[in-house]
Design a protein around this motif. Structure first.
Motif, PDB file in Angstrom:
ATOM      1  N   GLU A   5      82.066  63.995  76.182  1.00 29.76           N
ATOM      2  CA  GLU A   5      82.113  63.233  75.077  1.00 29.76           C
ATOM      3  C   GLU A   5      82.531  65.015  74.015  1.00 29.76           C
ATOM      4  OE1 GLU A   5      80.234  61.201  71.211  1.00 29.76           O
ATOM      5  OE2 GLU A   5      79.147  61.345  72.910  1.00 29.76           O
ATOM      6  N   LYS A   6      81.949  65.822  74.180  1.00 30.86           N
ATOM      7  CA  LYS A   6      82.117  67.131  73.573  1.00 30.86           C
ATOM      8  C   LYS A   6      83.352  67.622  73.804  1.00 30.86           C
ATOM      9  CE  LYS A   6      80.871  70.664  70.719  1.00 30.86           C
ATOM     10  NZ  LYS A   6      80.739  70.588  69.350  1.00 30.86           N
ATOM     11  N   ILE A   7      83.761  67.809  74.933  1.00 23.07           N
ATOM     12  CA  ILE A   7      85.070  68.337  75.622  1.00 23.07           C
ATOM     13  C   ILE A   7      86.144  67.685  75.014  1.00 23.07           C
ATOM     14  CG2 ILE A   7      86.359  68.855  77.493  1.00 23.07           C
ATOM     15  CD1 ILE A   7      83.918  69.286  79.149  1.00 23.07           C
ATOM     16  N   GLN A   8      86.302  66.208  74.815  1.00 21.01           N
ATOM     17  CA  GLN A   8      87.316  65.515  74.203  1.00 21.01           C
ATOM     18  C   GLN A   8      87.271  65.861  72.916  1.00 21.01           C
ATOM     19  OE1 GLN A   8      89.478  63.725  75.803  1.00 21.01           O
ATOM     20  NE2 GLN A   8      90.355  63.218  73.795  1.00 21.01           N
ATOM     21  N   GLN A   9      86.338  65.850  72.457  1.00 23.44           N
ATOM     22  CA  GLN A   9      86.300  66.239  70.725  1.00 23.44           C
ATOM     23  C   GLN A   9      86.796  67.435  70.346  1.00 23.44           C
ATOM     24  OE1 GLN A   9      82.465  67.485  69.132  1.00 23.44           O
ATOM     25  NE2 GLN A   9      82.789  66.020  67.311  1.00 23.44           N
ATOM     26  N   GLN A  10      86.361  68.635  71.154  1.00 22.09           N
ATOM     27  CA  GLN A  10      87.182  69.810  70.872  1.00 22.09           C
ATOM     28  C   GLN A  10      88.672  69.818  71.184  1.00 22.09           C
ATOM     29  OE1 GLN A  10      85.697  72.601  69.393  1.00 22.09           O
ATOM     30  NE2 GLN A  10      83.990  71.152  68.912  1.00 22.09           N
ATOM     31  N   VAL A  11      88.873  69.419  72.382  1.00 19.09           N
ATOM     32  CA  VAL A  11      90.224  69.369  72.894  1.00 19.09           C
ATOM     33  C   VAL A  11      91.190  68.595  71.847  1.00 19.09           C
ATOM     34  CG1 VAL A  11      92.053  68.608  74.631  1.00 19.09           C
ATOM     35  CG2 VAL A  11      90.003  69.494  75.400  1.00 19.09           C
ATOM     36  N   SER A  12      90.640  67.504  71.263  1.00 24.62           N
ATOM     37  CA  SER A  12      91.587  66.582  70.335  1.00 24.62           C
ATOM     38  C   SER A  12      91.809  67.344  69.034  1.00 24.62           C
ATOM     39  CB  SER A  12      90.943  65.373  70.109  1.00 24.62           C
ATOM     40  OG  SER A  12      89.530  65.477  69.607  1.00 24.62           O
ATOM     41  N   LYS A  13      90.920  68.394  68.657  1.00 23.44           N
ATOM     42  CA  LYS A  13      91.017  69.010  67.489  1.00 23.44           C
ATOM     43  C   LYS A  13      92.289  69.923  67.364  1.00 23.44           C
ATOM     44  CE  LYS A  13      85.991  69.220  65.994  1.00 23.44           C
ATOM     45  NZ  LYS A  13      84.851  70.188  65.742  1.00 23.44           N
ATOM     46  N   TYR A  14      92.425  70.459  68.629  1.00 24.13           N
ATOM     47  CA  TYR A  14      93.478  71.403  68.622  1.00 24.13           C
ATOM     48  C   TYR A  14      94.011  71.550  70.357  1.00 24.13           C
ATOM     49  CZ  TYR A  14      96.702  75.324  67.825  1.00 24.13           C
ATOM     50  OH  TYR A  14      97.780  76.072  67.426  1.00 24.13           O
ATOM     51  N   PRO A  15      94.715  70.273  70.655  1.00 19.10           N
ATOM     52  CA  PRO A  15      95.372  70.450  71.945  1.00 19.10           C
ATOM     53  C   PRO A  15      95.889  71.579  72.541  1.00 19.10           C
ATOM     54  CG  PRO A  15      95.828  68.290  70.860  1.00 19.10           C
ATOM     55  CD  PRO A  15      95.561  69.353  69.857  1.00 19.10           C
ATOM     56  N   LEU A  16      96.722  72.248  71.714  1.00 20.04           N
ATOM     57  CA  LEU A  16      97.483  73.640  72.097  1.00 20.04           C
ATOM     58  C   LEU A  16      96.559  74.824  72.223  1.00 20.04           C
ATOM     59  CD1 LEU A  16     100.358  73.374  69.789  1.00 20.04           C
ATOM     60  CD2 LEU A  16     100.268  72.833  72.016  1.00 20.04           C
ATOM     61  N   MET A  17      95.079  74.573  72.210  1.00 21.20           N
ATOM     62  CA  MET A  17      94.135  75.882  72.428  1.00 21.20           C
ATOM     63  C   MET A  17      94.411  76.341  73.932  1.00 21.20           C
ATOM     64  SD  MET A  17      92.086  77.263  70.620  1.00 21.20           S
ATOM     65  CE  MET A  17      90.400  78.675  70.712  1.00 21.20           C
ATOM     66  N   GLU A  18      94.609  75.708  74.929  1.00 17.34           N
ATOM     67  CA  GLU A  18      94.677  76.036  76.244  1.00 17.34           C
ATOM     68  C   GLU A  18      95.869  77.021  76.468  1.00 17.34           C
ATOM     69  OE1 GLU A  18      94.164  74.780  80.658  1.00 17.34           O
ATOM     70  OE2 GLU A  18      93.633  73.445  79.088  1.00 17.34           O
ATOM     71  N   GLU A  19      96.855  76.356  75.607  1.00 18.86           N
ATOM     72  CA  GLU A  19      98.255  77.079  75.980  1.00 18.86           C
ATOM     73  C   GLU A  19      98.402  78.461  75.015  1.00 18.86           C
ATOM     74  OE1 GLU A  19     102.994  75.953  75.763  1.00 18.86           O
ATOM     75  OE2 GLU A  19     101.570  74.551  74.946  1.00 18.86           O
ATOM     76  N   ILE A  20      98.245  78.319  73.723  1.00 14.73           N
ATOM     77  CA  ILE A  20      98.201  79.543  72.776  1.00 14.73           C
ATOM     78  C   ILE A  20      97.060  80.572  73.270  1.00 14.73           C
ATOM     79  CG2 ILE A  20      98.303  79.921  70.554  1.00 14.73           C
ATOM     80  CD1 ILE A  20      99.941  77.431  69.911  1.00 14.73           C
ATOM     81  N   GLY A  21      95.942  79.836  73.354  1.00 17.08           N
ATOM     82  CA  GLY A  21      94.772  80.834  73.461  1.00 17.08           C
ATOM     83  C   GLY A  21      93.933  81.357  72.367  1.00 17.08           C
ATOM     84  N   PHE A  22      94.461  80.979  71.370  1.00 16.58           N
ATOM     85  CA  PHE A  22      93.532  81.322  69.907  1.00 16.58           C
ATOM     86  C   PHE A  22      94.002  80.092  68.956  1.00 16.58           C
ATOM     87  CE2 PHE A  22      97.550  83.626  69.779  1.00 16.58           C
ATOM     88  CZ  PHE A  22      98.231  83.359  68.661  1.00 16.58           C
ATOM     89  N   LEU A  23      93.319  80.064  67.785  1.00 20.73           N
ATOM     90  CA  LEU A  23      93.093  79.129  66.771  1.00 20.73           C
ATOM     91  C   LEU A  23      93.036  79.725  65.584  1.00 20.73           C
ATOM     92  CD1 LEU A  23      93.557  76.320  65.385  1.00 20.73           C
ATOM     93  CD2 LEU A  23      91.128  75.849  66.055  1.00 20.73           C
ATOM     94  N   VAL A  24      93.876  79.749  64.327  1.00 27.24           N
ATOM     95  CA  VAL A  24      93.623  80.386  63.030  1.00 27.24           C
ATOM     96  C   VAL A  24      92.608  79.395  62.434  1.00 27.24           C
ATOM     97  CG1 VAL A  24      94.529  80.859  60.827  1.00 27.24           C
ATOM     98  CG2 VAL A  24      95.537  81.438  62.921  1.00 27.24           C
ATOM     99  N   LEU A  25      91.131  79.578  62.044  1.00 31.84           N
ATOM    100  CA  LEU A  25      90.503  78.776  61.715  1.00 31.84           C
ATOM    101  C   LEU A  25      90.562  79.063  59.938  1.00 31.84           C
ATOM    102  CD1 LEU A  25      87.202  79.343  63.565  1.00 31.84           C
ATOM    103  CD2 LEU A  25      88.659  77.658  63.760  1.00 31.84           C
ATOM    104  N   GLY A  26      91.121  79.891  59.497  1.00 31.19           N
ATOM    105  CA  GLY A  26      91.263  80.063  58.122  1.00 31.19           C
ATOM    106  C   GLY A  26      91.568  81.356  57.674  1.00 31.19           C
TER     107      GLY A  26
END
Length: 357
Positions: free
Chosen positions: A96-117
């Motif tokens: 459930e936690k994995i699905q929740q995190q992946v749904s927040k930013y599906p491109l995380m695995e491809e891009i490798g980072f996420l701007v949080l702010g």
């Protein structure tokens, strides 16, 4: 949120178990006074300094991590929080936690980072622009370069000196990760901080080595002072005793510490600008008197046309910090942290593309 202690450190409240105790254990391990592990000792260079835990006298059960305020030395700190790695969930996360995190930013695995702010100071308007996590999650593979470049724009020009210095610092962190196999990091971030205000550093011509290094002609400024520039505008106060000092003010950081605003109101008597064009091997000089009221008018855009084309200072001149933060999901390992390494490499590529273009 992050609180500020009167002694200048910041306080991060310990999260509920197991995250909080795990982060505390990580800091205790890295900053153990008896630590002799080369990998961990080197890691300290890339973290905020740790000063143990703290509890308020009125609530002894509330535990806070006491950490260095990385933004404290900056007048107008520009701040960006970037989550690094291909996975923002740890190996022990539930489905459930994995699905929740992946749904927040599906491109995380491809891009490798996420701007949080991010929070960027604009010289042109003397104000901050703020972007939250929704901004970062809206970025795609095609738009992430332009999305991050917004962080390095002063309102007048792209701060290439800051980008170059940031790349150097991220490369050092990547070098550490390439050489260690004992820790894996999940949902951890890099905190970028740089000076957004207009500044200049004064040095004496008697410092022959520095004067020769900068190739600054003697007599460029009265009193033997030399102004060092990077590639943005510098507003200089000329005081009654003839000394040159930069105009400064305190900024408010919402991402790392809750600073109190305290702007000192000084008398701005005149503006003195000296420009060295080393590419053409000659000196173009300009000296003018401008009242502070005019600085909010059409003067700065005109000055920008001059400074925008100036040679950038060496990379190390930019006032930049890049630190690793958030360690609630750090686990022992016996392999390289490939997900974090992938994210760092991708981020360096994006920063390099912004710099080159």
């Amino acid at each position: 949120g992050i609180l500020q202690h009167p002694d200048g450190t910041v306080l991060k409240q310990l999260q509920p178990p197991p995250r909080g105790p795990r982060e505390q254990e990580f800091y205790n391990k890295v900053y153990d006074s008896d630590c002799c592990d080369r990998i961990l000792l080197e890691l300290r260079e890339y973290l905020p300094k740790y000063f143990g835990v703290w509890s308020p006298p009125t609530a002894p059960n509330d535990i806070y991590l006491k950490l260095e305020d990385v933004t404290r030395k900056f007048n107008k700190p520009c701040i960006m929080d970037v989550k690094i790695g291909q996975k923002s969930y740890d190996p022990y996360a539930s489905a459930e936690k994995i699905q929740q995190q992946v749904s927040k930013y599906p491109l995380m695995e491809e891009i490798g980072f996420l701007v949080l702010g991010m929070r960027v100071y604009h010289v042109s308007s003397d104000s901050y622009e703020t972007q939250n996590q929704h901004y970062g999650r809206s970025l795609t593979k095609e738009t992430v370069k332009d999305g991050i470049s917004k962080f390095f724009h002063s309102g007048y020009c792209l701060r290439k000196d800051v980008i170059a210095a940031s790349i150097q610092k991220v490369e050092k962190i990547l070098e550490w990760f390439e050489g260690q196999t004992q820790l894996n990091f999940y949902a951890s971030s890099l905190l970028f901080v740089y000076e957004g205000s207009c500044q200049a550093t004064t040095v004496r011509l008697s410092d022959v080595t520095l004067a020769e290094k900068r190739r600054v002609p003697k007599g460029l400024l009265s009193g033997g002072d030399v102004l060092e520039y990077n590639n943005n505008i510098h507003v200089i106060n000329s005081t009654e005793n003839g000394k040159i000092e930069a105009s400064v003010g305190k900024g408010l950081s919402k991402f790392y510490a809750l600073h109190k605003k305290s702007c000192s109101k000084r008398h701005h008597s005149q503006l003195s600008l000296k420009v060295e064009n080393s590419e053409q091997d000659n000196v173009w000089k300009s000296s003018t008197c401008i009242t502070q009221e005019h600085l909010n008018g059409n003067v700065l855009p005109q000055l920008e046309k001059v400074f925008y084309h100036m040679p950038a200072e060496p990379k190390e001149s930019a006032k930049v910090e890049v630190r690793m933060i958030d360690f609630a999901h750090v686990f022992p390992s016996n392999t390289k942290d490939e997900g974090y390494i992938y994210g760092l490499k991708n981020l360096i590529t994006v920063l390099q593309n912004i710099l080159d273009n």
